[in-house]
Design an enzyme around this catalytic site. Structure first.
Site, mmCIF file in Angstrom:
data_model
loop_
_atom_site.group_PDB
_atom_site.id
_atom_site.type_symbol
_atom_site.label_atom_id
_atom_site.label_comp_id
_atom_site.label_asym_id
_atom_site.label_seq_id
_atom_site.Cartn_x
_atom_site.Cartn_y
_atom_site.Cartn_z
ATOM 1 N N CYS A 1 0.744 -0.818 0.126
ATOM 2 C CA CYS A 1 -0.078 -0.504 -0.117
ATOM 3 C C CYS A 1 0.990 0.910 0.331
ATOM 4 O O CYS A 1 2.000 1.117 0.287
ATOM 5 C CB CYS A 1 -0.686 -0.156 1.186
ATOM 6 N N ASP B 1 -0.282 16.330 -2.235
ATOM 7 C CA ASP B 1 -0.505 15.094 -3.358
ATOM 8 C C ASP B 1 1.053 15.472 -4.519
ATOM 9 O O ASP B 1 0.879 16.775 -4.624
ATOM 10 C CB ASP B 1 -1.862 15.472 -3.809
ATOM 11 N N HIS C 1 -5.046 1.309 7.930
ATOM 12 C CA HIS C 1 -5.288 1.148 7.200
ATOM 13 C C HIS C 1 -6.875 0.513 6.946
ATOM 14 O O HIS C 1 -6.498 -0.631 6.950
ATOM 15 C CB HIS C 1 -4.377 -0.407 6.673
ATOM 16 N N GLY D 1 -12.896 6.342 -9.251
ATOM 17 C CA GLY D 1 -11.968 6.677 -9.594
ATOM 18 C C GLY D 1 -10.652 6.383 -8.027
ATOM 19 O O GLY D 1 -9.484 7.208 -8.361
ATOM 20 N N HIS E 1 -6.323 3.051 -0.070
ATOM 21 C CA HIS E 1 -6.322 3.317 1.953
ATOM 22 C C HIS E 1 -7.063 4.761 1.707
ATOM 23 O O HIS E 1 -6.478 5.670 1.156
ATOM 24 C CB HIS E 1 -4.911 3.719 2.138
ATOM 25 N N HIS F 1 -8.778 7.833 2.162
ATOM 26 C CA HIS F 1 -8.044 8.966 2.391
ATOM 27 C C HIS F 1 -8.881 10.259 1.671
ATOM 28 O O HIS F 1 -9.936 9.383 0.228
ATOM 29 C CB HIS F 1 -6.413 9.403 0.872
ATOM 30 N N HIS G 1 -8.958 14.141 -0.383
ATOM 31 C CA HIS G 1 -8.317 15.406 -0.536
ATOM 32 C C HIS G 1 -8.782 16.567 -0.512
ATOM 33 O O HIS G 1 -10.122 16.698 -0.143
ATOM 34 C CB HIS G 1 -8.798 14.678 -2.746
HETATM 35 P P1 5GP Z 1 -7.527 8.786 -6.201
HETATM 36 O O1 5GP Z 1 -7.439 8.735 -7.063
HETATM 37 O O2 5GP Z 1 -7.505 7.165 -4.952
HETATM 38 O O3 5GP Z 1 -9.115 9.233 -5.184
HETATM 39 O O4 5GP Z 1 -6.473 8.984 -5.243
HETATM 40 C C1 5GP Z 1 -5.058 8.920 -5.114
HETATM 41 C C2 5GP Z 1 -4.106 10.347 -4.789
HETATM 42 O O5 5GP Z 1 -2.375 10.034 -4.353
HETATM 43 C C3 5GP Z 1 -4.015 10.563 -6.977
HETATM 44 O O6 5GP Z 1 -4.012 12.175 -6.540
HETATM 45 C C4 5GP Z 1 -2.729 10.564 -6.570
HETATM 46 O O7 5GP Z 1 -1.537 12.082 -7.244
HETATM 47 C C5 5GP Z 1 -1.525 10.057 -5.071
HETATM 48 N N1 5GP Z 1 -0.470 9.656 -5.100
HETATM 49 C C6 5GP Z 1 -0.485 8.381 -5.494
HETATM 50 N N2 5GP Z 1 0.569 8.545 -4.926
HETATM 51 C C7 5GP Z 1 1.250 9.414 -4.388
HETATM 52 C C8 5GP Z 1 2.583 9.256 -3.718
HETATM 53 O O8 5GP Z 1 3.821 8.652 -3.584
HETATM 54 N N3 5GP Z 1 2.449 10.544 -2.721
HETATM 55 C C9 5GP Z 1 1.587 11.392 -2.695
HETATM 56 N N4 5GP Z 1 2.284 12.261 -2.251
HETATM 57 N N5 5GP Z 1 0.740 11.290 -3.728
HETATM 58 C C10 5GP Z 1 0.410 9.938 -4.278
HETATM 59 ZN ZN ZN Z 2 -2.407 1.342 3.422
#
Ligand code: 5GP
Ligand code: ZN
Length: 112
Positions: free
Chosen positions: A3, A29, A45, A91, A96, A98, A100
């Site tokens: 993860c 991000d 997690h 999307g 894990h 989160h 935004h």
């Molecule tokens: P999701 O698409 O799951 O809602 O958001 C995942 C977010 O994690 C995306 O906006 C992506 O840019 C960010 N992300 C993915 N890998 C990493 C990483 O290694 N470091 C950071 N800081 N953000 C990440």
């Molecule tokens: Zn995790």
């Protein structure tokens, strides 16, 4: 566990942290979609919003306290957007939980 966010929590993957306490962590991000784009995650997690239960939901309330605090510290006085993507169809790319926190520009609604 494979993860990305657990690896960020352990320090295995570097990140630019803006806040951390016993139960949550916030970091920028890597691919920002707004001038300010921070991710706030529980240290536990939890795979997605669909896995929130009475046993683990307290951290979600705490995350929103942290969001309110960070929004002020990061200068988002005009407003901001909080997004949670849950599941592939919405999307969610990192499994894990989160949230935004995005700000510094105008947002349209409904989101696509
Ligand atoms: P999701 O698409 O799951 O809602 O958001 C995942 C977010 O994690 C995306 O906006 C992506 O840019 C960010 N992300 C993915 N890998 C990493 C990483 O290694 N470091 C950071 N800081 N953000 C990440
Ligand atoms: Zn995790």
């Amino acid at each position: 566990m494979d993860c990305i966010f657990c690896k960020i929590l352990s320090g295995e993957i570097p990140s630019k942290k803006v806040y951390e306490d016993e139960t949550v962590c916030a970091f920028y991000d890597v691919d920002p979609q707004a001038p300010v784009h921070v991710l706030i995650i529980p240290k536990e997690h939890i795979p997605s919003a669909a896995a929130i239960t009475p046993e683990n939901s307290a951290v979600v309330a705490h995350i929103f306290e942290v969001i309110a605090k960070l929004s002020k510290e990061l200068g988002l006085t005009e407003g901001f957007r909080v997004v949670n993507n849950c599941g592939d169809i919405a999307g969610q790319t990192v499994k894990h939980l989160h949230f935004h926190l995005m700000g510094g520009r105008e947002f349209t609604w409904p989101a696509g």
